[in-house]
Scaffold this active site. Structure first.
Site, PDB file in Angstrom:
ATOM      1  N   ASN A 195       0.889  -1.165   0.000  1.00 35.28           N
ATOM      2  CA  ASN A 195       0.000   0.000   0.000  1.00 35.28           C
ATOM      3  C   ASN A 195       0.924   1.210   0.000  1.00 35.28           C
ATOM      4  O   ASN A 195       1.500   1.540   1.035  1.00 35.28           O
ATOM      5  CB  ASN A 195      -0.897  -0.041   1.245  1.00 35.28           C
ATOM      6  N   GLY A 235       2.731  -1.184   4.234  1.00 33.67           N
ATOM      7  CA  GLY A 235       2.860   0.227   3.866  1.00 33.67           C
ATOM      8  C   GLY A 235       4.299   0.616   3.646  1.00 33.67           C
ATOM      9  O   GLY A 235       4.862   0.401   2.572  1.00 33.67           O
ATOM     10  N   GLU A 258      -5.835  -4.521  10.365  1.00 30.19           N
ATOM     11  CA  GLU A 258      -4.775  -3.557  10.656  1.00 30.19           C
ATOM     12  C   GLU A 258      -5.078  -2.819  11.955  1.00 30.19           C
ATOM     13  O   GLU A 258      -5.868  -1.859  11.953  1.00 30.19           O
ATOM     14  CB  GLU A 258      -4.673  -2.532   9.515  1.00 30.19           C
ATOM     15  N   LYS A 294       0.278   4.260  -0.285  1.00 35.10           N
ATOM     16  CA  LYS A 294      -0.311   5.477   0.303  1.00 35.10           C
ATOM     17  C   LYS A 294      -0.037   6.669  -0.618  1.00 35.10           C
ATOM     18  O   LYS A 294      -0.012   6.490  -1.832  1.00 35.10           O
ATOM     19  CB  LYS A 294       0.202   5.667   1.732  1.00 35.10           C
ATOM     20  N   SER A 303       2.961  -1.995  10.159  1.00 34.26           N
ATOM     21  CA  SER A 303       4.416  -2.056  10.367  1.00 34.26           C
ATOM     22  C   SER A 303       5.026  -3.432  10.056  1.00 34.26           C
ATOM     23  O   SER A 303       6.006  -3.829  10.688  1.00 34.26           O
ATOM     24  CB  SER A 303       4.783  -1.616  11.789  1.00 34.26           C
ATOM     25  N   HIS A 322      -9.521   1.768   4.359  1.00 33.34           N
ATOM     26  CA  HIS A 322      -8.291   1.865   5.148  1.00 33.34           C
ATOM     27  C   HIS A 322      -8.527   2.842   6.302  1.00 33.34           C
ATOM     28  O   HIS A 322      -9.261   3.818   6.156  1.00 33.34           O
ATOM     29  CB  HIS A 322      -7.135   2.342   4.255  1.00 33.34           C
ATOM     30  N   GLU A 354      -6.837   5.160   7.424  1.00 30.42           N
ATOM     31  CA  GLU A 354      -6.505   6.561   7.101  1.00 30.42           C
ATOM     32  C   GLU A 354      -7.654   7.214   6.340  1.00 30.42           C
ATOM     33  O   GLU A 354      -7.931   8.399   6.513  1.00 30.42           O
ATOM     34  CB  GLU A 354      -5.194   6.609   6.299  1.00 30.42           C
ATOM     35  N   GLY A 390       2.284   2.266  10.855  1.00 30.96           N
ATOM     36  CA  GLY A 390       3.336   3.264  10.655  1.00 30.96           C
ATOM     37  C   GLY A 390       4.039   3.672  11.941  1.00 30.96           C
ATOM     38  O   GLY A 390       4.774   4.647  11.980  1.00 30.96           O
TER      39      GLY A 390
HETATM   40  C1  G2H Z   1      -0.962  -0.060   7.508  1.00 29.52           C
HETATM   41  C2  G2H Z   1       0.141  -0.432   6.619  1.00 29.52           C
HETATM   42  C3  G2H Z   1      -0.338  -0.588   5.200  1.00 29.52           C
HETATM   43  P1  G2H Z   1       2.509   0.341   7.523  1.00 29.52           P
HETATM   44  O1  G2H Z   1      -1.557   1.152   7.093  1.00 29.52           O
HETATM   45  O2  G2H Z   1      -1.700  -0.569   4.967  1.00 29.52           O
HETATM   46  O3  G2H Z   1       1.151   0.550   6.667  1.00 29.52           O
HETATM   47  O4  G2H Z   1       3.078  -0.980   7.090  1.00 29.52           O
HETATM   48  O5  G2H Z   1       3.407   1.499   7.131  1.00 29.52           O
HETATM   49  O6  G2H Z   1       2.153   0.360   8.970  1.00 29.52           O
END
Ligand code: G2H
Length: 249
Positions: free
Chosen positions: A9, A233, A166, A11, A212, A94, A96, A172
């Site tokens: 993702n 992400g 998630e 973003k 993460s 998502h 966000e 993140g």
């Molecule tokens: C969670 C994820 C991908 P990350 O949002 O959707 O992001 O791996 O940066 O935490």
């Protein structure tokens, strides 16, 4: 046996020319016939990323989509636009988008139904806040997200869907949920799908963990009985993504 699915993702990262560079860099690192590999990218990167990914095992997905067919919805992308561009997957709901763009379980449900109508596989996100976890209402909250998200979705459609669990507190932040925490919630989500539909649907639907995920944590997470891959992400923008895709090698 469910095939693993590892999706990046991106973003709001990467310009179209940077997208081409990133796909070219990751393409040779992401070959793994045991895994479906998806790069979910910003709308403007979809076509260049798709061109760059040609001849590889990488599918290009979108990060969002609107639920109307066409019309006066300035700034939105329709399902038909995604299909025409060759998109097979779309991330929906998502956290966000829920937090910053007022997405609700109801709008996510409308988008889910449209995605299925157009033959796009939704990756529907769910997950609790730290406060909800501490109050012990994690599963009540996630059940609500899943039940409303899948309202009027048929069992046959649900079998092809992807759910990404998630936990918001792990996004993140560098704080991955422990393998046990992630497995526990993913198993509960599968149970919830069995309650809505039946055991066959629950056995077929793919459930990812996201938050993460990195090259170190992926192998253990993806080895869990109810975790069928990850939504990644930050680490999807680096060479590490190749290691995550090849978690089993
Ligand atoms: C969670 C994820 C991908 P990350 O949002 O959707 O992001 O791996 O940066 O935490």
């Amino acid at each position: 046996m469910r095939k693993k699915i590892v999706a990046g993702n991106w973003k709001m990262n990467k310009t179209p020319s940077e997208a081409v560079e990133l796909v070219n860099m990751l393409k040779p690192l992401c070959a793994n016939e045991d895994v479906d590999v998806v790069f979910c990218v910003p709308a403007i990167d979809i076509i260049p990323a798709m061109e760059a990914a040609k001849g590889s095992n990488i599918a290009i997905g979108a990060e969002n989509m609107y639920y109307e067919e066409s019309g006066a919805y300035t700034g939105e992308i329709s399902p038909a636009m995604l299909v025409d561009a060759g998109v097979k997957y779309v991330v929906l709901g998502h956290s966000e988008r829920r937090e910053y763009f007022a997405e609700t379980n109801e709008t996510v449900n409308k988008k889910m139904l449209k995605a299925f109508e157009h033959g796009i596989t939704p990756i529907m996100c769910c997950g609790e806040t730290l406060e909800q976890r501490e109050q012990g209402v994690t599963m009540d909250f996630i059940r609500q997200q899943v039940k409303v998200g899948f309202l009027n979705v048929t069992a046959d459609q649900a079998k092809t869907a992807v759910i990404a669990y998630e936990p918001i507190w792990a996004i993140g932040t560098g704080k991955t949920a422990t393998t046990e925490q992630a497995q526990e919630v993913c198993a509960e989500i599968r149970k919830c799908i069995a309650e809505i539909y039946d055991d066959a649907t629950a056995a077929a639907i793919r459930i990812q963990y996201g938050g993460s995920v990195n090259a170190k944590t992926a192998p253990d997470l993806f080895a869990q009985a109810d975790i069928d891959g990850g939504l990644v992400g930050g680490a999807s923008l680096k060479a590490d993504f190749g290691q995550i895709v090849n978690y089993n090698k």
